[in-house]
Design an enzyme around this catalytic site. Sequence first.
Site, short mmCIF file in Angstrom:
data_model
loop_
_atom_site.label_atom_id
_atom_site.label_comp_id
_atom_site.label_asym_id
_atom_site.label_seq_id
_atom_site.Cartn_x
_atom_site.Cartn_y
_atom_site.Cartn_z
N GLU A 1 -11.97 89.24 13.75
CA GLU A 1 -11.17 88.43 12.96
C GLU A 1 -9.68 88.82 12.61
O GLU A 1 -9.67 90.02 12.02
CB GLU A 1 -11.81 88.21 11.52
CG GLU A 1 -11.62 87.05 10.67
CD GLU A 1 -10.70 87.24 9.47
OE1 GLU A 1 -9.76 87.08 9.54
OE2 GLU A 1 -11.41 87.68 8.56
N CYS B 1 -5.99 86.65 5.12
CA CYS B 1 -5.99 86.26 6.62
C CYS B 1 -6.07 84.62 6.49
O CYS B 1 -5.57 84.18 7.65
CB CYS B 1 -7.34 86.90 7.17
SG CYS B 1 -8.69 86.60 6.19
P1 NDP Z 1 -5.02 97.40 11.66
O1 NDP Z 1 -5.22 96.47 12.62
O2 NDP Z 1 -4.06 98.65 11.83
O3 NDP Z 1 -6.28 97.91 10.81
C1 NDP Z 1 -7.33 97.29 10.50
C2 NDP Z 1 -8.56 98.35 10.46
O4 NDP Z 1 -8.72 98.92 11.81
C3 NDP Z 1 -8.31 99.26 9.38
O5 NDP Z 1 -9.40 99.83 8.73
C4 NDP Z 1 -7.73 100.74 10.32
O6 NDP Z 1 -8.13 101.77 9.75
C5 NDP Z 1 -8.62 100.23 11.41
N1 NDP Z 1 -8.01 100.89 12.89
C6 NDP Z 1 -7.06 100.92 13.16
N2 NDP Z 1 -6.89 101.71 14.21
C7 NDP Z 1 -7.93 102.03 14.62
C8 NDP Z 1 -8.63 102.64 15.55
N3 NDP Z 1 -8.07 103.29 16.88
N4 NDP Z 1 -9.92 103.23 15.64
C9 NDP Z 1 -10.81 102.70 14.75
N5 NDP Z 1 -10.40 101.85 13.53
C10 NDP Z 1 -8.84 101.34 13.56
O7 NDP Z 1 -4.23 96.41 10.52
P2 NDP Z 1 -3.62 96.92 9.13
O8 NDP Z 1 -4.50 96.79 8.05
O9 NDP Z 1 -2.71 97.86 9.25
O10 NDP Z 1 -2.63 95.63 8.82
C11 NDP Z 1 -1.78 95.35 9.98
C12 NDP Z 1 -1.56 94.00 10.14
O11 NDP Z 1 -2.64 93.30 10.57
C13 NDP Z 1 -1.05 93.17 8.85
O12 NDP Z 1 0.19 93.29 8.58
C14 NDP Z 1 -1.60 91.81 9.11
O13 NDP Z 1 -0.39 91.24 9.94
C15 NDP Z 1 -2.57 91.76 10.14
N6 NDP Z 1 -3.82 91.85 9.18
C16 NDP Z 1 -4.56 90.60 9.44
C17 NDP Z 1 -5.71 90.20 8.63
C18 NDP Z 1 -6.42 89.33 9.01
O14 NDP Z 1 -7.54 89.11 8.44
N7 NDP Z 1 -6.08 88.50 9.66
C19 NDP Z 1 -6.13 91.30 7.63
C20 NDP Z 1 -5.16 92.34 7.61
C21 NDP Z 1 -4.41 92.69 8.29
P3 NDP Z 1 -6.73 102.48 9.07
O15 NDP Z 1 -6.21 101.70 7.88
O16 NDP Z 1 -7.36 103.84 8.49
O17 NDP Z 1 -5.88 102.80 10.12
#
Ligand code: NDP
Length: 676
Positions: free
Chosen positions: A258, A297
Amino acid sequence: MTIQNVSSFAKGAWVAPGSGARNIASAITGDVIATAGNDALDVQGMLAYARDVGGPALRKMTFHDRARMLKALALHLRDHRDALYQLSFETGATQADHLIDIDGGIGTMMVFASKGRKEMPDAQIYVDGEIEQLSRNGTFLGQHICTPLQGVAVHINAFNFPVWGMLEKLAPTLLAGVPAIVKPAASSCYVTELAVRIMAESNILPDGAFQLVSGGLGDMLDHLTCQDAVAFTGSANTALKLRSNPLILGNSVRFTAEADSLNCSILGPDALPGTPEFDLFTKEVSREMTTKAGQKCTAIRRIITPEGVTEAVIDALSARLDKTVIGDPRLETTRMGALVSAGQKRDVLEKAAHLATEATRVYGDPDDFVVQGADPDKGAFVPPMLFFCETPDTATAVHVTEAFGPVSTIMGYRDLDHAIALANRGQGSLVASVITHNTKVARDVALGAGAFHGRLYFNNRDSMGESTGHGSPLPHMVHGGPGRAGGGEELGGIRAVKHFMQRTAIQGSPDILTGVTGQWVAGAAETSAGAHPFTRKFGELAVGETLNSAPRTVTLDDIEHFATFTGDTFYAHMDDAAAKRNPFFPGRVAHGYLLLSFAAGLFVEPNEGPVLANTGLDALRFMKPVSAGDAIKVRLTVKKKTKRNDEYGEVRWHVTLTNQDDEQVAEYELLTMVAF
Ligand code: NDP
């Protein structure tokens, strides 16, 4: 100030942060408030613990056992929600935001607890759909069933909903009977950790049913098998990176994502200024822009309005946004708190600057806005920002750039087809809303835009009093969307539970299918306990137990009496010549409802006994007409038993009516409540 050590919950024990731990700052002050992560976490041991300890314990239970467990867990979390509220302010969320995240998460779990008991069996196997007739004589049949995956579900969550994000995935996973390992996003993981502590201390879930990784997952994803699943929420980039892991692809590990979504809201062509819909539209859009400071989201990123009214919409929206008091979320007067981190603030401002290459900012200035009760230079505050794009057909950034904050772009449309085309330019979204009082507009949008959106939310003067809001994913309804939105599907009632189960086609004889599913299948063995089944208690009745009644002849007097008594003098029962002209009838026939009533008279046991009530009747079919002179008899068989509480349970009876030639004339399922 003490810095919170955010631990992981691994193999039943708390593991404090260690090497590789990251600092986490308050969204309001920018001060470091917590640290999380430990490179030495035994992630393979966690997978094994879930598979070897949590999974077997959960699979021993029935769906109802697990649903009751979810209810107890939700109630326990509710009792402790104040502590979660207090901690969650640090993420920049206001109390109104907490109601969505914390109470919303608990409410979601409650809905799954309720649906699990109402829509799933008190059994270990879920019967999916109806029996398929695979043979002429019914000796070889088909039935789909679902059983829990025998691995572990890895949940990777976004920062914006540290509680809801966990519970909305956990509820269907646990209900399915699958253990979970939850990995929250670093920037708000301290709130998730507290929720997990509350859950762990309750001792409601069996050991190994859930574990928590606060910090990085290490190489956990490289050790998943076909029995595991990953449910991801976050950015499209991370989704792409994780789902293209060769092991995940090679082992066909279920992966749902998502991700970013350029959701839109369309103001219907009928919803012009002066209509209740126009006010409703600006209210919903301003609420969606500012709730959770736009870090949702499902937030509205694109506002699509008739070309002639864009100015009126900008004016009305600006007036509403003017009332948004920005500041420390703990203050009661604050309407919008901070973004989760300085990093997010940088990201939002960069994305807003990118939008500004194609659109003009018509509301909100990130260099000039008031923050109450906090330092705007230290906290991650931004004002609501509204952009106007005059050329949405040639623009691209406004359709592909998600500024994950209180940022939206308004654009005009010429006609409904144009509005639909603009809505679909997002290339897949979680939700599109349409504010209209015109049913044709709604139908045209559903047909033209349905394929691009996971949810279409229609609202107008009739529904606005009770509508749930554009941005609220409901546990009953599918949440997810095609394309840019990740292509995944979460929630949606029992559909979500099936994502963590394997659907298997079972083929075999009626006895085999009855043995596998615990539900009697027509053609399977019928048993008799000697006594009338209505004299037997819930615990005594066996699936397959059958009563065969004596025959009763239907007379013309019966038909006429029933017609006069009920007023149902339809010609097929009263006029032989007219009935004969109808291709369905040989002449005058008995009323279907007369047959049902006679059936009740044939199978009933009149004395006071364990049958407490007749609560309904399902799947009624009249297969062959019954004429005066025909003799009908009834077969009543226990199809399925579902315990409701310690006093009674529901017994579903399969009922068939046959005539003197053993031809089936009617069939239905009768529901009764039977005492223990
Ligand atoms: P990320 O995609 O960076 O992170 C989402 C999750 O993935 C976090 O729990 C993160 O952990 C984890 N993650 C990141 N890299 C890895 C990896 N290599 N292996 C395993 N897990 C990983 O999103 P962000 O939360 O930083 O948000 C960035 C952007 O994403 C926002 O600005 C927004 O644009 C979008 N976003 C969209 C959402 C939606 O539902 N549509 C919700 C949230 C964000 P960790 O935090 O520890 O890096």
